[in-house]
Structures are given as structure tokens and as C-alpha cells.
Design a protein around this motif. Structure first.
Motif, PDB file in Angstrom:
ATOM      1  N   GLU A  48       0.819  -1.208   0.000  1.00 45.77           N
ATOM      2  CA  GLU A  48       0.000   0.000   0.000  1.00 45.77           C
ATOM      3  C   GLU A  48       0.859   1.266   0.000  1.00 45.77           C
ATOM      4  O   GLU A  48       0.577   2.232  -0.701  1.00 45.77           O
ATOM      5  CB  GLU A  48      -0.941   0.017   1.208  1.00 45.77           C
ATOM      6  N   VAL A  49       1.917   1.252   0.785  1.00 45.68           N
ATOM      7  CA  VAL A  49       2.749   2.457   0.876  1.00 45.68           C
ATOM      8  C   VAL A  49       3.402   2.745  -0.485  1.00 45.68           C
ATOM      9  O   VAL A  49       3.510   3.891  -0.919  1.00 45.68           O
ATOM     10  CB  VAL A  49       3.778   2.316   2.030  1.00 45.68           C
ATOM     11  N   ARG A  52       0.405   4.012  -2.873  1.00 41.70           N
ATOM     12  CA  ARG A  52      -0.355   5.228  -2.575  1.00 41.70           C
ATOM     13  C   ARG A  52       0.460   6.456  -2.235  1.00 41.70           C
ATOM     14  O   ARG A  52      -0.043   7.573  -2.273  1.00 41.70           O
ATOM     15  CB  ARG A  52      -1.325   4.949  -1.423  1.00 41.70           C
ATOM     16  N   ILE A  53       1.712   6.282  -1.859  1.00 41.53           N
ATOM     17  CA  ILE A  53       2.477   7.444  -1.415  1.00 41.53           C
ATOM     18  C   ILE A  53       3.379   7.952  -2.528  1.00 41.53           C
ATOM     19  O   ILE A  53       4.138   7.200  -3.134  1.00 41.53           O
ATOM     20  CB  ILE A  53       3.309   7.116  -0.157  1.00 41.53           C
ATOM     21  N   CYS A  56       4.579  15.359  -2.833  1.00 44.95           N
ATOM     22  CA  CYS A  56       3.726  16.539  -2.942  1.00 44.95           C
ATOM     23  C   CYS A  56       4.176  17.381  -4.134  1.00 44.95           C
ATOM     24  O   CYS A  56       5.371  17.598  -4.332  1.00 44.95           O
ATOM     25  CB  CYS A  56       3.848  17.351  -1.654  1.00 44.95           C
ATOM     26  N   ASP A  64      -0.166  11.445   0.183  1.00 38.63           N
ATOM     27  CA  ASP A  64      -1.014  10.375  -0.349  1.00 38.63           C
ATOM     28  C   ASP A  64      -2.022  10.927  -1.349  1.00 38.63           C
ATOM     29  O   ASP A  64      -3.065  10.340  -1.597  1.00 38.63           O
ATOM     30  CB  ASP A  64      -1.692   9.573   0.770  1.00 38.63           C
ATOM     31  N   CYS A  68       0.690  17.402   0.024  1.00 41.98           N
ATOM     32  CA  CYS A  68       0.854  16.851   1.372  1.00 41.98           C
ATOM     33  C   CYS A  68      -0.063  17.582   2.344  1.00 41.98           C
ATOM     34  O   CYS A  68      -0.627  18.624   2.031  1.00 41.98           O
ATOM     35  CB  CYS A  68       2.311  16.982   1.816  1.00 41.98           C
TER      36      CYS A  68
END
Ligand SMILES: [Zn+2]
Length: 199
Positions: A48-49, A52-53, A56, A64, A68
Motif C-alpha cells: 500500500e505504501v 499510494r504514497i 507533494c 497520499d 501533502c
């Protein structure tokens, strides 16, 4: 020799910073002993990290979404920008509660021997942000290391040429020389922030 899947897990864990062969082995056995649910939660968190990350679009901190949380927060002073090397440097500065401005994450420090030149960092993007208008002060909070100091001097000079009215400051001394910001305690870092000096 252990089964190939275990060997693979040990190898992957051993690539993590600070994890030697012995610890990797221990962690792998811990994962094996865990319930399916627990072990897969770890695998999912990693997936997931990565999915999704991202960075900015304004300050290059971790986000995400396109922006940011700090850039989205209207209460944060947009006239004050704190420049750091890496996203993890934002965390100790936030912990001090001394800084109410925004950030700009360079993505590293200048290091010609390692082939890291100004174009490899988000320095041009910082100049564009400052030239765009409302910035009053830029705090250079790069690490108190040789490369961090060189980066601060380079950026200070670039800013002076482009935006002479903008105050450029550096964290006050008192930070352990040669250490990363990440490891500074919040009292020392808070004092370094409030006692910042013109560069
Ligand atoms: Zn941001």
C-alpha cells in the motif's frame, strides 16, 4: 540449507538498513511463526505504501494525494519555507512545534563526488516557489554535515541573486556537527530553529 522461499525472505529482509544476516534470519522465523493474518498485514502495508504514497507537487514531501497535509493546511504560514534534505527530516522539525511555515524537500544534498549536482535536487523548484511571490523567509535546515552545509551555501547564494528581499536563515549552531537532523532531539532542534541566523 533452508527452503528457497525462506532464503528469499531472509535475503529481502537483509537488504533493510541496520538489519544484518542474523537479524534477518530471526525476523524471517518470526514471520513464519506469525498467523497468516499478521504476516499478510505486513506484506499489504508495504504494497500500500508503494502504491499510494508519492511526492507533494508543491514541496516534495511525502503525500497520499497531489499535495501533502502541510501544504493543504491553510493555517500554515505560506511566507515561511523550511528547506530540508529528505522527507524524514520534516518529522523532527514538526515535533518541536516551533515551526508554523511550510517545507521544501530537496531530495538529498549536493555531493559532486557522488555525482549529485543542483539539477538532481529540487533546487530549481525552490527558486520558482520563492520567485512566485509571497515568501518572506527561507530557513535552510539541511543537515550540519559537509554536504548539507555546501547545499545550504549554494541555495543561499542562488536565492540572494533571485530574490534579494527574502531573508535566508540557517539553523543556529548547537546541533551535533556531522549528524543528521533525523537524530536530533526536539529540544536541541527547537532551540536551533528559534535561534536561526541570517546567512
Ligand atoms: Zn507539500
Amino acid at each position: 540449507m533452508q527452503p528457497a522461499p525462506i532464503q528469499r525472505l531472509v535475503t529481502e529482509l537483509g537488504k533493510l538498513p541496520g538489519i544484518g544476516a542474523r537479524t534477518a534470519q530471526r525476523l524471517a522465523f518470526h514471520v513464519l511463526r506469525s498467523s497468516d493474518e499478521e504476516a499478510l498485514a505486513l506484506a499489504d502495508a508495504i504494497r500500500e505504501v508503494k502504491a499510494r504514497i508519492g511526492l507533494c507537487e508543491v514541496c516534495f514531501n511525502l503525500a497520499d494525494g497531489p499535495r501533502c497535509r502541510i501544504c493543504q493546511d491553510e493555517r500554515r504560514d505560506p511566507e515561511l519555507i523550511c528547506v530540508v534534505e529528505e522527507p524524514q527530516d520534516v518529522i523532527p522539525i514538526e515535533r518541536t512545534h516551533e515551526f508554523r511555515g511550510r517545507y521544501h524537500v530537496l531530495g538529498g544534498a549536493l555531493s559532486p563526488i557522488d555525482g549529485i549536482d543542483p539539477e538532481d535536487l529540487k533546487i530549481g523548484e525552490l527558486y520558482a516557489r520563492v520567485e512566485d511571490g509571497e515568501v518572506r523567509e527561507v530557513v535552510l535546515a539541511t543537515n550540519p554535515t559537509t554536504t548539507g552545509e555546501a547545499t545550504a551555501l549554494h541555495v543561499a547564494e542562488g536565492l540572494r541573486g533571485r530574490a534579494p528581499d527574502v531573508a535566508v536563515t540557517r539553523l543556529a549552531s548547537g546541533l551535533p556537527v556531522g549528524a543528521d537532523l533525523e537524530y536530533a532531539d526536539e529540544v536541541t532542534l527547537g532551540k536551533a530553529l528559534s535561534g536561526r541566523r541570517a546567512l
